[in-house]
Design a protein around this motif. Structure first.
Motif, PDB file in Angstrom:
ATOM      1  N   CYS A  33      -1.176  -0.283   8.630  1.00 36.85           N
ATOM      2  CA  CYS A  33      -0.633  -1.611   8.889  1.00 36.85           C
ATOM      3  C   CYS A  33       0.882  -1.559   8.735  1.00 36.85           C
ATOM      4  O   CYS A  33       1.383  -1.167   7.679  1.00 36.85           O
ATOM      5  CB  CYS A  33      -1.212  -2.630   7.921  1.00 36.85           C
ATOM      6  SG  CYS A  33      -0.395  -4.227   8.076  1.00 36.85           S
ATOM      7  N   GLY A  63       2.690  -4.061   8.669  1.00 36.22           N
ATOM      8  CA  GLY A  63       3.123  -5.244   7.935  1.00 36.22           C
ATOM      9  C   GLY A  63       3.127  -4.996   6.440  1.00 36.22           C
ATOM     10  O   GLY A  63       4.099  -5.273   5.750  1.00 36.22           O
ATOM     11  N   CYS A  64       2.029  -4.457   5.906  1.00 41.31           N
ATOM     12  CA  CYS A  64       1.933  -4.294   4.456  1.00 41.31           C
ATOM     13  C   CYS A  64       1.912  -2.830   4.048  1.00 41.31           C
ATOM     14  O   CYS A  64       1.790  -2.521   2.865  1.00 41.31           O
ATOM     15  CB  CYS A  64       0.701  -5.028   3.918  1.00 41.31           C
ATOM     16  SG  CYS A  64      -0.874  -4.329   4.460  1.00 41.31           S
ATOM     17  N   CYS A 117      -4.322  -7.715  10.300  1.00 46.01           N
ATOM     18  CA  CYS A 117      -4.581  -6.889   9.119  1.00 46.01           C
ATOM     19  C   CYS A 117      -5.528  -7.606   8.153  1.00 46.01           C
ATOM     20  O   CYS A 117      -5.313  -8.764   7.816  1.00 46.01           O
ATOM     21  CB  CYS A 117      -3.265  -6.584   8.420  1.00 46.01           C
ATOM     22  SG  CYS A 117      -3.478  -5.627   6.917  1.00 46.01           S
ATOM     23  N   HIS A 128      -3.502  -8.206   4.468  1.00 44.36           N
ATOM     24  CA  HIS A 128      -2.475  -9.203   4.175  1.00 44.36           C
ATOM     25  C   HIS A 128      -2.592 -10.289   5.226  1.00 44.36           C
ATOM     26  O   HIS A 128      -3.215 -10.093   6.263  1.00 44.36           O
ATOM     27  CB  HIS A 128      -1.073  -8.579   4.099  1.00 44.36           C
ATOM     28  CG  HIS A 128      -0.392  -8.382   5.423  1.00 44.36           C
ATOM     29  ND1 HIS A 128      -0.633  -7.292   6.235  1.00 44.36           N
ATOM     30  CD2 HIS A 128       0.511  -9.144   6.074  1.00 44.36           C
ATOM     31  CE1 HIS A 128       0.109  -7.389   7.330  1.00 44.36           C
ATOM     32  NE2 HIS A 128       0.807  -8.503   7.259  1.00 44.36           N
TER      33      HIS A 128
HETATM   34 ZN   LIG Z   1      -1.356  -5.370   6.408  1.00 43.58          ZN
END
Ligand SMILES: [Zn+2]
Length: 647
Positions: free
Chosen positions: A62, A64-65, A41, A44
């Motif tokens: 994403c 993740g974030c 990503c 982040h």
């Molecule tokens: Zn991310």
């Protein structure tokens, strides 16, 4: 002043811009199941890819974030542009002519197209400087480049130029090309003086600094005279398009090979980058007037991409595969060692794949090439040693290890460095090495680590999980919620394949997870699958029956749903749209989509049956309500049987 961009033109930009191409300029993407790609990503810091792209639908998300959206949103976020600027950027790239609605009043702040204007000014300046290099006044710069071993080929590849030594040669030239004083100052190429605007770079050799897309966003400049009052190197100041913590000189030329070779060589100066490329080390880049920092680390990591093939020479033992080689060259003096130590302290995971190459005579790569040739430069890079080893050896190199006191000092000096290596197996390996170099018992070296507080990585923890303050709609872990997630994902990704599986019999209450319920409501409010079929009809009338029409309709239907949602649900829809389905080929989509929706429908019929059963228990046996509920139960049971039989 330009007003709002027409809606049809924005739609055309959205449909023509290739998300994988745009993202691919910044992130190395790899296949992640059917129709889906993933990479690290850019928004982040992460080491395992959770950034997904679905090219056919033009969306990214994403996990993740929780950032996500379409191509325009990606360009906006990455380059810190307004919506209008991002559309203009993509329109230029994909040849879409934009028309503006009349009556859009003038805006404050960054005007639409401001970035494009500044980049255009840099393009003009770059040509101006390059032309100037060939003129008589360019002599000093030409001689300098020649003395550094560069011919026309390198000069043209890097578009090196020279600035006139007068006060306002470039400023006048840009003005004659229609750039305003305000724009000149915003580029950083001109400076406001008490008697007017004048050139920042005078009598210097000039290196255009380009971003990942190849657009020139600034310049690095070296002085050519002996004036003791002017700095040897001068760079563009921070502007809206030039952030020194996020640019790497040579990255536009090196990015492909960095991704392909999974290697990057980080040198210190512009001429070092040129020398390395000239010698065949085409992954070389340099920071521009600043130390290598976390912004640079992120760019490099994104290009090196995911980690699957082990890099030569590195053995990591915690199961994490090394993510390619990052090779720093330093001049070999004290500053170089200090820089190496700094790099070491900054980021552990990065450090584990970092190497250092130092010329024994203390020469920089450009000097090495001038005095000993291309092969010597390549040999210098090849002589790299792991960063940890380099740092430990530098520390020990300052001590007299022939004496017992020196060796004890050595153990003490290495203790904190060793203790700071988080990877346990790597730490033990280096402890053994240090013990070997010192001729000591490894246990004494290990004991020295326990007495010290380790050198710790000062960076922020890696973003394995999303920001807790965000409302996150994410792929759930528990199987019940997962069925809902994948059924919704199948519906938004493959609506045509879902038809006939009973999706239309679902209701918001069929979903146990509130976020899923809300998303289902958005789909239902948009007419459910009928809404998709409307888009399909339109698309087929435009382009005929076939897979491309289905894809376009799916995309448009998704866009309309996302548009009708509030921001949180919009992110949720995007996440569902890019979330890979657990299939290995696109032609398995139909079978999977039918199966997962049927599974959810079956579960829902059981829920409905349970509800009616509970109602029956509360009702008097002979009431009319009871018979109605009973009939309902019979019909639900019949449907449940039907679902069992087909699937
Ligand atoms: Zn991310």
């Amino acid at each position: 002043m330009a007003g709002l961009i027409r809606r049809e033109d924005i739609d055309q930009v959205r449909e023509r811009a290739r998300i994988d191409e745009i993202v691919g300029e910044h992130v190395t993407l790899r296949g992640a199941g059917a129709g889906s790609m993933k990479g690290l990503c850019p928004f982040h810091d992460e080491r395992t890819p959770s950034f997904h792209v679905r090219p056919a639908l033009g969306l990214w998300h994403c996990f993740g974030c929780s950032e996500g959206g379409d191509t325009i949103a990606f360009v906006q976020k990455l380059n810190h542009l307004s919506f209008t600027e991002a559309v203009e950027y993509l329109a230029e790239k994909y040849g879409v002519t934009l028309r503006y609605e009349d009556g859009g009043g003038p805006k404050r702040g960054i005007e639409p197209g401001r970035r494009q204007r500044l980049i255009e000014a840099h393009r003009v300046a770059q040509d101006f400087y390059r032309e100037h290099l060939d003129r008589p006044e360019g002599k000093l710069a030409r001689e300098f480049l020649k003395s550094r071993g560069f011919g026309l080929q390198e000069v043209n590849r890097f578009r090196v130029g020279a600035s006139p030594s007068g006060w306002d040669g470039l400023t006048r030239h840009l003005r004659s090309r229609g750039f305003t004083e305000d724009e000149l100052l915003a580029t950083g190429l001109s400076i406001q003086g008490s008697r007017g605007v004048y050139d920042r770079f005078r009598g210097r050799a000039l290196w255009p600094i380009r971003d990942l897309t190849g657009a020139t966003v600034g310049f690095g400049a070296r002085k050519l005279d002996e004036d003791p009052n002017s700095p040897k190197y001068l760079n563009t100041p921070e502007t809206i398009i030039y952030k020194k913590s996020q640019v790497l000189y040579g990255i536009d030329l090196a990015k492909k090979d960095i991704a392909r070779q999974r290697k990057v060589v980080i040198v210190e100066g512009y001429t070092d980058v040129m020398a390395a490329h000239a010698a065949g080390e085409t992954t070389a880049v340099a920071t521009c007037g600043t130390a290598f920092g976390s912004g640079h680390t992120q760019i490099i990591r994104r290009l090196l991409g995911d980690v699957s093939s082990p890099a030569a020479g590195v053995v990591l033992s915690d199961g994490r595969a090394p993510g390619g080689e990052v090779i720093f060259t330093f001049d070999g003096d004290e500053a170089g060692k200090a820089a190496a130590r700094k790099a070491y302290v900054e980021d552990q995971a990065f450090a584990a794949q970092t190497f250092v190459a130092v010329d024994p005579n203390g020469m920089d790569p450009c000097d090495v090439r001038v005095s000993r040739g291309d092969e010597a430069l390549r040999a210098l890079i090849a002589s790299r040693v792991p960063l940890f080893e380099f740092v430990l050896r530098s520390v020990l190199g300052e001590l007299n290890l022939d004496s017992a006191e020196g060796r004890v000092q050595g153990v003490r000096a290495c203790g904190p460095i060793l203790a700071g290596i988080k990877d346990r197996a790597l730490r033990m390996e280096y402890s053994r090495q240090v013990a070997g170099w010192l001729g000591m018992d490894p246990r004494d070296v290990e004991a020295a680590q326990r007495r010290v507080s380790p050198v710790r990585d000062a960076g922020s923890p890696s973003g394995q999980t999303g920001d807790p303050q965000d409302v996150v709609i994410e792929r759930p872990k528990d199987p019940v919620a997962q069925t809902e997630w994948y059924a919704l994902a199948a519906a938004v990704q493959h609506p045509l394949d879902v038809i006939g599986a009973g999706f239309e019999t679902l209701e918001p209450e069929s979903f146990a997870v509130p976020a899923h319920r809300a998303i289902f409501s958005v789909i239902a409010a948009g007419g459910g699958l009928d809404g998709f079929l409307d888009h399909l009809q339109t698309a087929e009338s435009e382009m005929g029956v076939g897979a491309p029409a289905v894809e376009l309709a799916t995309r448009r239907w998704g866009d309309s749903l996302r548009e009708a949602s509030d921001p949180v649900l919009r992110d949720g829809l995007t996440a569902l749209t890019v979330s890979p389905l657990p299939i290995s080929a696109e032609d398995e989509a139909r079978g999977y989509a039918q199966g997962i929706v049927r599974a959810l429908v079956r579960r829902d019929l059981a829920r409905q049956a349970g509800n009616i059963q509970a109602r029956l228990n509360r009702l008097p046996d002979n009431s009319e309500e009871y018979s109605r509920a009973f009939a309902e139960l019979i019909s639900i049971d019949a449907r449940r049987r039907a679902y069992r039989d087909v699937s």
